[in-house]
Design an enzyme around this catalytic site. Structure first.
Site: not given
Ligand code: CAA
Ligand code: NAI
Length: 703
Positions: A105, A125
């Site tokens: 990210e 995740e």
């Protein structure tokens, strides 16, 4: 002072280097360091471009997982990425190793991404019960569209650099040797005007065609009903990606943040993160630090049946050479053929090429009926019939022919490893290596340590597990070691519950609803009703007269209902249907057995079934710990997760018990004891922990 984030100047390019071993995780100090170094670079007129990269072996492998569940410490990662987005100067990420989760990210918050050829990116995740919460669900679709973003984020799979380039996740794969070299070269081109400043948040091309359409999300949700049963975060991921398509960027980010929080607060996050850490701790066995390992190049397997063949395949696929020993030529031919068949299936599934299979069969695998063929191997795993006399005879043969220092291992499920060791002249070289069926597939390996097993033999067992791609768990000697011992106890409770009033189908449904992939009666049908029957007969001689015994399964056996293989067991399998249908015949057998004992059936709710099943599991697990059969609660969690289908998102039985509260578990046990005091003797350890107000986690430690 060592800084976790430093700024290096290379002419007019500022390189921000994250140096936080082992994986440059984004702990508070790293987030703060990134924010400060960024401000420094942006505020410096002499700097024209900014590079972000990782020191040592990798880019940033994600958020610091240890911080989840604790009070958040500013700055948050989304805030740092907002600062990056606001930078008037181009920011380039130079990726090597793994850029994962929050790490990727950060890269998505940069204007450009260049990667070394062996780099991998990913948003894993989902495997931790959360979702990419720092813009990953919003920026990824802007680069690759909704469908591919769903695939990537729902699977959590890593994407190799070349594939990431093809997809459009990164901008260049560099042939450079270091990320600094790759990044500086790319940054130079950016400064020279080859690339205009481009923020991912502003890109629309890839999502325009998805806008206003719900099909791709409807499809994803329908698929999750099957693939993510009981899971929380995958559904939230779909919601977040849909928000990326339908909402303006900043609103999408707000939505992502809300959904991220929901995931963070869910018990599934706690369970999955526990599973992540315990599978890394399980190999760090107290007392083994520094123990040398013996070299392993070639192995022997005695017995080429179900287990022996599977073990041989597992070893062959890891590059060991294998000699299989069987009792006669006919059995040997069968064993060799089974190995050949399993390898063929691996070729079909694309795990092995036809050529490498041929090479393995020709060069690495052989069989014999003479033990002398084992004189050079470093380890032998015995997988003959589960019969002490047969195994003792095999061990005597092995003792006579194996070279000094070779390891003698048994795959026994229940038998006494110390008794086998005592029959040899080298008990220090004897160990249990308990594989699970199918041995070439199942990840668990119980490493059963006898009274005299040498530490280096244990360390070699763990090294073998790793080489085979399995997870080794240290276990002590007792009937059934860790897993089968605990299984035997909770398995009895399901028979009791059926006799008390639940139908086998209700029990299976309740256990599946808890998250196990199959119900215990389905498992029984798969393994064979005859296997359970044999186990019960084995225990007849030693069964305590106070123990409750349920005959229902024996009646099925006597009726020839052996499970899937005979077309009927607890379920009816007509026309090759492997799912099986409920069968009134079984329900009548149950009713008849209750009638014989004068038991009046009482209904049991799914919750009552689950609580009793889990209480039995946890109580026996506490006894296994108390006796030192398992050294740590985490060894039990890993055993049940990898060998018995315990739902990963619940973390394992010990973690689950901690989350429910040990006082509640003990209260349940004491309640059941009022009906059956013999089966429900509370573990002393459990009582002690409750009295001290402690939990199982407090007993976890690693070397
Ligand atoms: N946080 C904290 N510690 C971590 C970590 C993380 N993200 N990733 C790895 N570690 C630790 C491990 O626990 C291990 O510690 P010990 O040596 O004390 O046991 C050590 O780093 C090395 O890890 P591995 O043994 O796993 O090393 P490896 O080389 O086999 O694998 C890896 C490296 C591929 C990075 C692997 O560790 C991995 O997959 N890590 C998790 C990555 C991940 O899930 N990232 C996403 C985090 S969530 C997130 O980022 C949310 C968000 O949106 C903000
Ligand atoms: P199996 O019956 O399929 O295979 C046993 C093999 O051993 C047969 O091929 C037989 O010919 C051979 N054999 C018997 N005596 C021999 C001797 N003296 N010398 C050489 N070969 C001999 O049995 P399975 O299921 O493979 O089990 C083997 C062992 O693995 C047992 O100890 C069992 O408890 C254990 N085990 C079984 C599991 C399972 O799910 N089947 C799981 C984990 C362990």
């Amino acid at each position: 002072m060592s800084e976790v984030v430093r700024l290096e100047r290379h002419g007019d390019i500022a390189a921000i280097v994250v140096d936080n071993p082992p994986v440059n995780a984004l702990g508070q100090a790293v987030r703060q360091g990134l924010s400060e170094r960024l401000a420094e670079a942006v505020g410096d007129d002499a700097i024209h471009a900014i590079l972000i990269l990782g020191a040592d072996r990798t880019f940033i492998a994600g958020a610091d997982i240890r911080e989840f569940g604790k009070p958040p410490q500013p700055p948050s990662l989304p805030d740092v990425i907002v600062e990056m987005d606001a930078s008037p100067k181009p920011i380039i990420a130079a990726l090597h190793g793994t850029a994962l989760g929050g790490g990727f990210e950060v890269a998505l918050g940069c204007h450009y991404r260049v990667a070394l050829a062996d780099a991998k990116v990913g948003l894993p995740e989902v495997k931790l019960g959360i979702l990419p919460g720092a813009g990953g669900t919003q920026r990824t679709p802007r680069l690759i569209g909704a469908a591919k973003a769903l695939q990537m984020i729902l699977s959590g799979d890593f994407v190799a650099a070349d594939k990431a380039l093809e997809l459009g996740l990164i901008d260049q794969v560099s042939g450079a040797k270091t990320p600094m070299e790759a990044g500086l070269a790319f940054a130079r081109q950016v400064v020279d005007g080859a690339y205009p400043l481009r923020r991912v948040r502003d890109l629309e091309d890839e999502i325009l065609s998805d806008r206003g359409k719900t099909e791709v999300f409807d499809e994803a949700r329908a698929k999750l009903q099957k693939t993510a049963r009981g899971l929380f975060s995958p559904h939230k991921i779909v919601d977040a990606i849909q928000a990326a398509i339908e909402l303006p960027f900043d609103d999408g980010i707000t939505r992502e943040r809300e959904l991220f929080r929901e995931c963070l607060d869910s018990p599934q996050r706690a369970g999955l993160i526990h599973a992540f850490f315990v599978e890394r701790q399980v190999g760090k066995v107290p007392g083994l630090k520094g123990a040398a390992r013996r070299p392993l190049m070639s192995a022997g397997v005695v017995g080429g049946g179900t287990m022996g063949a599977g073990i041989a395949v597992s070893m062959l696929l890891s590059g060991l050479t294998v000699m299989m020993i069987e009792r006669d030529e006919e059995s040997l031919a069968r064993g060799l053929a089974t190995v050949d068949k399993i390898l063929d299936a691996s070729v079909k599934r694309g795990k092995l090429t036809e050529d490498s299979k041929a090479a393995v069969m020709a060069e690495s695998f052989a069989g014999s009926v003479e033990y002398g063929a084992l004189s050079d191997v470093e380890i032998v795993v015995e997988a003959v019939f589960e019969d002490m006399e047969v195994k003792k005879a095999v061990f005597a043969e092995l003792d006579a022919v194996l070279k000094p220092g070779a390891i003698l291992a048994t795959n026994t499920s229940y038998l006494d490893v110390n008794a086998l060791a005592a029959g040899t002249s080298r008990p220090e070289d004897v160990i249990g290596l308990h594989f699970f069926s199918p041995a070439h597939v199942m990840k668990l390996l119980e490493i059963v340590v006898g009274d005299q097993t040498a530490p280096e033999v244990v360390a070699t067992g763990f090294a073998l597990a790793k080489r085979l791609g399995k997870i080794g768990v240290r276990a002590g000697v007792c009937d059934g070691f860790i897993g089968n011992r605990i299984l035997a106890t909770y398995r009895k409770q399901i028979d009791y519950m059926v006799e008390d009033g639940a139908s086998p189908y209700e029990v299976d449904e309740a256990i599946r609803a808890f998250g196990f992939p199959m119900g215990p009666f389905q498992v029984s049908d798969l393994a064979g009703v005859d296997i359970g029957w044999m186990t019960r007969r084995r225990l007849d001689a030693t069964r305590d007269p106070r123990e409750r015994y349920v005959e229902v399964a024996d009646r099925l056996y006597e009726a020839g209902r052996m499970g899937q293989k005979s077309g009927a067991g607890w379920y009816l399998y007509s026309d090759g249907d492997r799912r099986g249908a409920k069968d009134p015949v079984v329900e009548n057998i149950v009713i008849e057995e209750r009638r014989k004992k004068g038991i009046e059936a009482k209904a049991l709710s799914p919750e009552q079934i689950q609580r009793r099943y889990l209480a039995a599991m946890i109580n026996e697990a506490a006894k296994v710990l108390e006796e030192g059969i398992a050294l740590r609660p985490l060894d039990i969690d890993v055993t049940l997760l990898y060998g018995y289908g315990f739902p990963r998102w619940r973390g394992g039985p010990m973690k689950y018990a901690d989350m429910v509260g040990l006082d509640q578990i003990l209260a349940d046990i004491r309640g059941y004891a009022e009906e059956d005091a013999f089966a429900w003797q509370p573990a002393k350890l459990l009582v002690d922990l409750v009295e001290r107000g402690e939990n199982f986690e407090s007993l976890n430690q690693s070397a």
